[in-house]
Design a protein around this motif. Structure first.
Motif, PDB file in Angstrom:
ATOM      1  N   ARG A 577       0.831  -1.202   0.000  1.00  0.00           N
ATOM      2  CA  ARG A 577       0.000   0.000   0.000  1.00  0.00           C
ATOM      3  C   ARG A 577       0.870   1.258   0.000  1.00  0.00           C
ATOM      4  N   ASN A 578       1.963   1.204   0.737  1.00  0.00           N
ATOM      5  CA  ASN A 578       2.828   2.373   0.759  1.00  0.00           C
ATOM      6  C   ASN A 578       3.510   2.585  -0.589  1.00  0.00           C
ATOM      7  N   MET A 579       3.822   1.493  -1.271  1.00  0.00           N
ATOM      8  CA  MET A 579       4.445   1.638  -2.583  1.00  0.00           C
ATOM      9  C   MET A 579       3.467   2.232  -3.596  1.00  0.00           C
ATOM     10  N   VAL A 580       2.199   1.900  -3.467  1.00  0.00           N
ATOM     11  CA  VAL A 580       1.191   2.553  -4.304  1.00  0.00           C
ATOM     12  C   VAL A 580       1.112   4.035  -3.967  1.00  0.00           C
ATOM     13  N   ARG A 581       1.163   4.349  -2.684  1.00  0.00           N
ATOM     14  CA  ARG A 581       1.132   5.759  -2.276  1.00  0.00           C
ATOM     15  C   ARG A 581       2.332   6.513  -2.840  1.00  0.00           C
ATOM     16  N   ASN A 584       1.814   7.116  -6.503  1.00  0.00           N
ATOM     17  CA  ASN A 584       0.842   8.186  -6.743  1.00  0.00           C
ATOM     18  C   ASN A 584       1.403   9.564  -6.419  1.00  0.00           C
ATOM     19  N   SER A 585       2.369   9.609  -5.487  1.00  0.00           N
ATOM     20  CA  SER A 585       2.979  10.890  -5.118  1.00  0.00           C
ATOM     21  C   SER A 585       4.215  11.196  -5.955  1.00  0.00           C
ATOM     22  N   HIS A 586       4.542  10.267  -6.867  1.00  0.00           N
ATOM     23  CA  HIS A 586       5.673  10.431  -7.793  1.00  0.00           C
ATOM     24  C   HIS A 586       7.012  10.526  -7.064  1.00  0.00           C
ATOM     25  N   ASP A 587       7.108   9.843  -5.926  1.00  0.00           N
ATOM     26  CA  ASP A 587       8.385   9.768  -5.227  1.00  0.00           C
ATOM     27  C   ASP A 587       9.153   8.578  -5.787  1.00  0.00           C
TER      28      ASP A 587
END
Length: 949
Positions: A577-581, A584-587
């Motif tokens: 889930r954090n990797m999806v976040r 999505n945040s383009h980090d």
């Protein structure tokens, strides 16, 4: 970025703190990276904080020194065991002391009147050890199969039956404690008590002062007594000052429910409670929740041990589960139910209890006749559904939303009115899907709803709902804002509102007396930030439909084979889930790093065994997700190689056999010690690319042509020897040097069975090896070819089909249409051969291992029955689940197998002469770990049986 680099780039005092603790804590138990720390920092609450440092501490001495260093440097610390807590009390952005996986000390005293437990003991394990004495611990949270004693005591977790009479506060006998300055106290040791009193005069004086001030205020004393007559875990346990006079006794009871903010509990001793042998349960269905609550109020006076309320939305979330009646789907939208349990030491008393219960509620009409069930398998189904209700509700939510569970208590006489008003408030503030369930007998209700916290309007709705709920529960009903989940972060801003200024001031004084620098779990219970419950909300973005239903409750963790070396299913999902976040945040940089670390921590060390699904209330199979992840990462080249293997399977098997024969021959020439040294050197030089060799490596075998045989009339079976059994023979040290298929055929002959074999066996495979690596097309190709041949040879299913390897058979059952009768060896022996062979139990002491595939097929009881028919003493080691060998991973990632079988040797009796299982590769790993030969259960059956005369 390597882990050591992270540990050399810490901010402020954290770097010096790390350098100090690294002197006595091994580096492999210190974590500083964002990837590992997000995984270890995740808990069941809806908050997310990432620790700067995670320490896996193993002894009281380590904790004492760490706390001493933390105090010197003013570094906050938080303690964590199972992380099943729901209110944000086990998360931190500072230092997390992670205890799960260790601290498992357990000692039963005085004919089980007392039990001493270290904080890492799972609650259910304590009860298992007490069961032979007909005793148990008092606390019984729904999470007891995963929750650990440290959290159970620190949160005063109660549950469905213990209420306020048998919770940790009422049953604690003594504790061993470590304080913020590193000093210790054993409350059961007079010398330790005296030393503590002498060494902490200021703390003792403050405890005595608060005690005396409360005693001098009759109104406050009465308020404290009244509020603790109902369940209450809001704030600190001020009842300690009312119930006890000695400062050490006060201190001991203050620790219960203190949520790690006053001291560390290194051991707790409980007085045990009776576990009555006779129980009965019934689900009572009413037209509406008001009627269900009225019935509960009446039952408060009766011989009941628990009453659990479920509203219609709760029932809807579980109405498709096994054990639930079909008529549930026809209930009205207003309907509700209560699950009632009664217990007794004698059967006749139980029957009298049932009659009394039915008489108490006779004047409140039900929508279905009341039926009590006293068979364990029946009532346990109902209670397992209730225990899994919260995760089940969470699993039914919309992907991307968060599960919020709140925990309030009404005085029992206000239960009906308060429950209806609570329903109305959820509708008013935009949560019509919310549900209500809980421990109605104690007036303790949980309400659950699923906001999307990525939308500011939902955060606003949540705030307004909580403000009105607090006003309603406290202002109108003088109830508790927390009954058992602990105060945590999400109720800290409301503690003073519930208790009033004077009582809250006493709580602040307590915190300051124990922890003047606010270093122990800061922000929990006492918090000046009125909006802390709205901050650091956990993001739950959608990832994959297989895992999106997960609420990160942690119920899966005790059975995960990689839990002590890398990550658990919950942690893998949190990382995904954090990797999806991050995406999505383009980090991109951090996302790249997370994916690189996930390769080993998340994917390679996942055994993909699927046991997590057996304990997950919504049956999430993280292993299945891992296989899909592997499939997404295959390349054209790897798929081409897999296709070549599938198309030329016979040639590949011949190559495998030849390789195993060469290695076995080399073993014979060099001997075990020299061969082991050589193998380790070659593996090290290859960068662990060469598979691990052990003395339990099987020799290669080339089976002779299998020829059909004839047997007695009506006794015929199709035998499919798996490709593993057709290639891997016994190890050099195995006592029976026959191939598995030879032992299987011997048993079948004795039972009078005629045997048919599939044709072109060398090319046949169930496809499991391809599927586990993510090559789904090739897996499907192989299983379809196998199915076609099995249909032919079995006369389209007329003849049952036997496969000698449990994981292969499980794969076949999942992939092949159910009109073919597919049987695993233990199942076939138990169901078809027990009455066709003469069993003579051998005088041996043997161990058995039920593979994860057999567990998922529900064969544990049959496995034990077959083994017990063959041997005088049979041990199924407790706590050993999946062996972690996972096909070839035991060769390539042996640390997974090693970690999965941690505790095996200690669980085996010293007189064990052999071990038995039903998967050749699992047997290799079990033999390596235990240094005891594990072979197929078929060998044991062959040794213990003879033909019937």
């Amino acid at each position: 970025m390597p882990q050591t680099d992270d540990c050399n780039r810490l901010p402020g005092n954290y770097q010096e703190f790390h350098d100090r603790v690294a002197v006595f804590i091994p580096q492999e138990r210190i974590f500083c990276g964002p990837f590992t720390n997000l995984a270890y920092g995740d808990d069941a609450s809806f908050y997310r904080l990432v620790p700067k440092i995670v320490l896996k501490l193993r002894t009281p001495e380590e904790v004492s020194q760490v706390l001493s260093d933390a105090s010197a440097l003013k570094v906050p610390v938080t303690f964590r065991t199972a992380g099943t807590s729901l209110s944000g009390q086990a998360v931190t952005d500072s230092v997390l002391i992670y205890l799960a996986g260790a601290w498992k000390g357990l000692h039963i005293h005085d004919e089980a009147d007392f039990i001493s437990l270290e904080p890492g003991v799972i609650g259910a394990e304590a009860n298992f050890q007490l069961a032979p004495f007909n005793k148990k611990i008092g606390p019984d949270p729904a999470s007891i199969n995963a929750a650990m004693i440290g959290g159970i005591a620190a949160n005063n977790a109660s549950g469905m039956c213990c209420g306020t009479a048998e919770n940790s506060y009422k049953t604690v006998e003594s504790m061993k404690l470590i304080f913020v300055d590193g000093t210790t106290l054993d409350t059961a040791d007079p010398r330790s008590r005296d030393a503590f009193l002498d060494g902490h005069p200021a703390l003792v004086r403050e405890l005595e002062a608060i005690r005396d001030e409360i005693a001098a205020d009759p109104a406050l004393m009465e308020r404290i007594r009244r509020k603790f007559k109902i369940k209450n875990t809001t704030g600190y346990g001020l009842n300690s000052f009312v119930d006890f006079h000695d400062p050490i006794d006060i201190l001991l009871h203050l620790m219960v429910g203190s949520e790690g903010t006053l001291a560390f509990i290194s051991e707790v001793t409980y007085r045990t409670v009776p576990e009555h042998p006779h129980k009965a349960s019934a689900m009572l269905y009413y037209k509406d929740i008001f009627s269900a609550c009225q019935a509960t109020i009446k039952l408060k006076k009766g011989p009941v041990s628990a009453v659990e309320l479920m509203d219609r939305a709760s029932l809807r979330s579980v109405e498709d589960k096994p054990g639930m009646p079909a008529f549930l789907k026809g209930l009205s939208d207003e309907a509700a139910a209560i699950l009632v349990e009664t217990r007794a030491p004698e059967k006749q008393e139980l029957l009298s209890n049932i009659e009394a219960i039915q008489a108490l509620v006779a004047d409140i009409p039900t929508v279905h006749p009341i039926t009590f069930m006293d068979a364990r398998e029946d009532y346990e189904k109902l209670w397992n559904i209730r225990k899994g209700l919260f995760p089940s509700v969470g699993g039914a939510r919309t992907p991307g939303t968060t599960v919020v569970i709140e925990d309030v208590v009404f005085p029992i006489e206000s239960l009906a009115l308060g429950t209806v008003e609570l329903q109305q408030l959820m509708h008013k503030h935009g949560f019509p899907e919310g549900i209500i369930f809980g421990h109605a007998l104690e007036g303790n209700l949980h309400f659950v709803f699923c906001p999307d916290f990525s939308k500011p309007v939902m955060v606003d709705n949540y705030q307004k709902l909580m403000e009105e709920v607090a006003e309603m529960v406290v202002g109108r009903y003088d109830g508790s804002l927390k009954g058992e989940h602990g105060t945590g972060r999400n109720m800290a801003p409301f503690v003073e509102m519930e208790w009033g200024r004077q009582a809250y001031a006493a709580m602040v004084r307590l915190k300051n007396a124990f922890d003047p620098e606010n270093l122990l779990n800061p922000g929990v219970i006492i918090n000046d930030n009125p909006h802390v419950y709205l901050e650091n909300l956990k993001p739950m973005p959608a990832v994959n439909e297989i895992i999106d239903r997960c609420i990160e409750c942690g119920f899966c963790e005790p059975v995960c084979p990689s839990r002590s070396i890398t990550t658990t299913p919950r942690q893998r999902i949190a990382l995904q889930r954090n990797m999806v976040r991050l995406r999505n945040s383009h980090d991109d940089a951090l996302m790249k790093r997370f994916w690189e670390e996930y390769a080993y921590f998340g994917e390679q060390t996942c055994a993909a065994d699927g046991l997590c699904s057996t304990v997950c209330p919504v049956a999430i199979d993280t292993g299945k997700f891992t296989k899909e992840l592997r499939a997404s990462q295959t390349t054209p080249r790897s798929r081409k190689i897999a296709q070549g293997v599938a198309d030329n399977f016979g040639c590949v098997l011949r190559g495998l056999r030849m390789g195993l024969k060469v290695v076995n021959a080399l073993h014979g020439v060099l001997g075990t010690w020299l061969m082991g040294q050589l193998a380790e050197s070659v593996r090290d030089l290859s960068g662990d690319r060469i598979p691990l060799w052990t003395k339990w490596m099987p020799k290669g075998i080339t089976p002779p042509p299998f020829k059909d045989t004839t047997g007695q009339p009506e006794r015929e079976v199709v035998y499919f020897p798996s490709c593993v059994v057709r290639s891997m023979g016994p190890a050099k040290a195995d006592p029976d040097q026959r191939a598995v298929y030879e032992a299987m055929l011997s048993v079948l002959r004795k039972a009078g069975y005629g045997v048919r074999f599939p044709q072109n066996l060398d090319e046949l495979c169930c496809g499991m090896a391809f599927e586990s690596k993510g090559f789904f097309d090739q897996a499907d190709q192989k299983v379809r070819a196998l199915e076609a041949e099995l249909r032919r040879v079995s006369d389209n299913g007329r003849i049952p089909i036997l496969c000698d390897t449990s994981p292969c058979l499980y794969t076949m059952r999942r992939k092949i249409e159910p009109d073919l009768t597919l049987l695993e060896p233990v199942e076939f022996i138990h169901d078809h051969l027990m009455d066709k062979l003469r069993f003579t139990p051998l005088p041996d002491s043997v161990a058995i291992h039920v593979t994860c595939s057999s567990v998922k097929m529900g064969l544990t009881a049959k496995f034990k029955a077959v083994a017990q028919a063959c041997a005088g003493n049979v041990t199924l080691p407790r706590g050993i689940n999946c062996c972690g060998f996972a096909g070839d991973r035991g060769f390539n990632i042996p640390e997974l197998n090693e970690a999965a079988l941690d505790g095996l040797n200690e669980a085996l009796p010293p007189d064990v002469t052999g071990g038995y299982s039903n998967s050749r590769t699992c047997e290799i790993g079990l033999s390596k770990k235990s240094d005891i030969a594990y072979q197929s259960i078929v060998y044991l059956v062959d040794r213990a049986t003879a033909p019937l005369k």
